[in-house]
Design a protein around this motif. Structure first.
Motif, PDB file in Angstrom:
ATOM      1  N   UNK A  89     108.028  56.419  32.524  1.00 25.09           N
ATOM      2  CA  UNK A  89     107.357  57.603  33.062  1.00 25.09           C
ATOM      3  C   UNK A  89     106.845  57.301  34.462  1.00 25.09           C
ATOM      4  N   UNK A  90     106.497  58.358  35.158  1.00 23.66           N
ATOM      5  CA  UNK A  90     105.775  58.196  36.415  1.00 23.66           C
ATOM      6  C   UNK A  90     104.343  57.817  36.028  1.00 23.66           C
ATOM      7  N   UNK A  91     103.833  56.734  36.601  1.00 22.63           N
ATOM      8  CA  UNK A  91     102.521  56.219  36.206  1.00 22.63           C
ATOM      9  C   UNK A  91     101.613  56.121  37.428  1.00 22.63           C
ATOM     10  N   UNK A  92     100.442  56.728  37.313  1.00 23.39           N
ATOM     11  CA  UNK A  92      99.394  56.624  38.325  1.00 23.39           C
ATOM     12  C   UNK A  92      98.341  55.671  37.779  1.00 23.39           C
ATOM     13  N   UNK A  93      97.921  54.706  38.577  1.00 22.86           N
ATOM     14  CA  UNK A  93      96.917  53.736  38.138  1.00 22.86           C
ATOM     15  C   UNK A  93      95.831  53.614  39.192  1.00 22.86           C
ATOM     16  N   UNK A  94      94.606  53.630  38.710  1.00 29.92           N
ATOM     17  CA  UNK A  94      93.452  53.342  39.557  1.00 29.92           C
ATOM     18  C   UNK A  94      92.690  52.194  38.900  1.00 29.92           C
ATOM     19  N   UNK A  95      92.775  51.017  39.493  1.00 33.23           N
ATOM     20  CA  UNK A  95      92.118  49.810  38.983  1.00 33.23           C
ATOM     21  C   UNK A  95      90.870  49.589  39.822  1.00 33.23           C
ATOM     22  N   UNK A  96      89.707  49.783  39.214  1.00 39.36           N
ATOM     23  CA  UNK A  96      88.444  49.775  39.947  1.00 39.36           C
ATOM     24  C   UNK A  96      87.501  48.673  39.484  1.00 39.36           C
ATOM     25  N   UNK A  97      88.036  47.494  39.275  1.00 40.35           N
ATOM     26  CA  UNK A  97      87.218  46.346  38.900  1.00 40.35           C
ATOM     27  C   UNK A  97      87.218  45.360  40.056  1.00 40.35           C
ATOM     28  N   UNK A  98      86.069  44.775  40.322  1.00 41.76           N
ATOM     29  CA  UNK A  98      85.991  43.823  41.433  1.00 41.76           C
ATOM     30  C   UNK A  98      86.711  42.519  41.100  1.00 41.76           C
ATOM     31  N   UNK A  99      86.828  42.204  39.818  1.00 43.47           N
ATOM     32  CA  UNK A  99      87.506  40.983  39.396  1.00 43.47           C
ATOM     33  C   UNK A  99      89.015  41.229  39.384  1.00 43.47           C
ATOM     34  N   UNK A 100      89.713  40.665  40.357  1.00 38.93           N
ATOM     35  CA  UNK A 100      91.169  40.798  40.420  1.00 38.93           C
ATOM     36  C   UNK A 100      91.858  39.466  40.134  1.00 38.93           C
ATOM     37  N   UNK A 101      91.126  38.545  39.507  1.00 41.75           N
ATOM     38  CA  UNK A 101      91.707  37.271  39.092  1.00 41.75           C
ATOM     39  C   UNK A 101      92.898  37.551  38.180  1.00 41.75           C
ATOM     40  N   UNK A 102      93.989  36.845  38.384  1.00 38.73           N
ATOM     41  CA  UNK A 102      95.217  37.131  37.632  1.00 38.73           C
ATOM     42  C   UNK A 102      95.029  36.957  36.125  1.00 38.73           C
ATOM     43  N   UNK A 103      94.210  36.011  35.706  1.00 38.57           N
ATOM     44  CA  UNK A 103      93.961  35.839  34.272  1.00 38.57           C
ATOM     45  C   UNK A 103      93.185  37.023  33.703  1.00 38.57           C
TER      46      UNK A 103
END
Length: 123
Positions: A89-103
């Motif tokens: 599908x077409x997916x819209x994402x808004x990631x609003x966390x300050x922690x962007x550590x890959x784990x």
């Protein structure tokens, strides 16, 4: 029968869930539309960025772009791309966390996938 199925497919479905990941309470908001999906991830009610991804018949990797926000942060675009591949599908994402550590983002993504398996009709 076909009309009722088409009407049911056109409905908007909302689904909210939360998880405590690494001592942080993370909220998820999913809005399933006819042929697309909107996912908001955050701890506070902010919309700091938005990315979109969609599958293409010309490339096995979904195309994606950042619509607004910090373009150097690829967390939203990467997550949108992986979810577009998974859902087709077409997916819209808004990631609003300050922690962007890959784990940490992997924990977030795994929690989303777990919810997708539990409630596939919401995605």
């Amino acid at each position: 029968m076909e009309e009722s199925r088409a009407a049911a497919d056109a409905d908007v479905s909302l689904h909210n869930f939360s998880a405590r990941l690494w001592e942080q309470l993370v909220h998820f908001h999913v809005m399933r539309l006819t042929d697309s999906l909107f996912l908001w991830v955050g701890a506070t009610p902010h919309l700091r960025n938005l990315a979109v991804a969609m599958c293409s018949r010309y490339d096995p990797i979904p195309v994606c772009t950042s619509l607004f926000g910090d373009t150097s942060d690829t967390t939203s675009t990467g997550l949108a791309q992986r979810l577009a591949r998974k859902t087709s599908k077409q997916v819209f994402v808004s990631y609003n966390l300050s922690n962007t550590d890959s784990n940490f983002t992997l924990l977030v993504e795994n929690r989303i996938k777990e919810e997708m398996e539990t409630f596939p009709e919401k995605f």
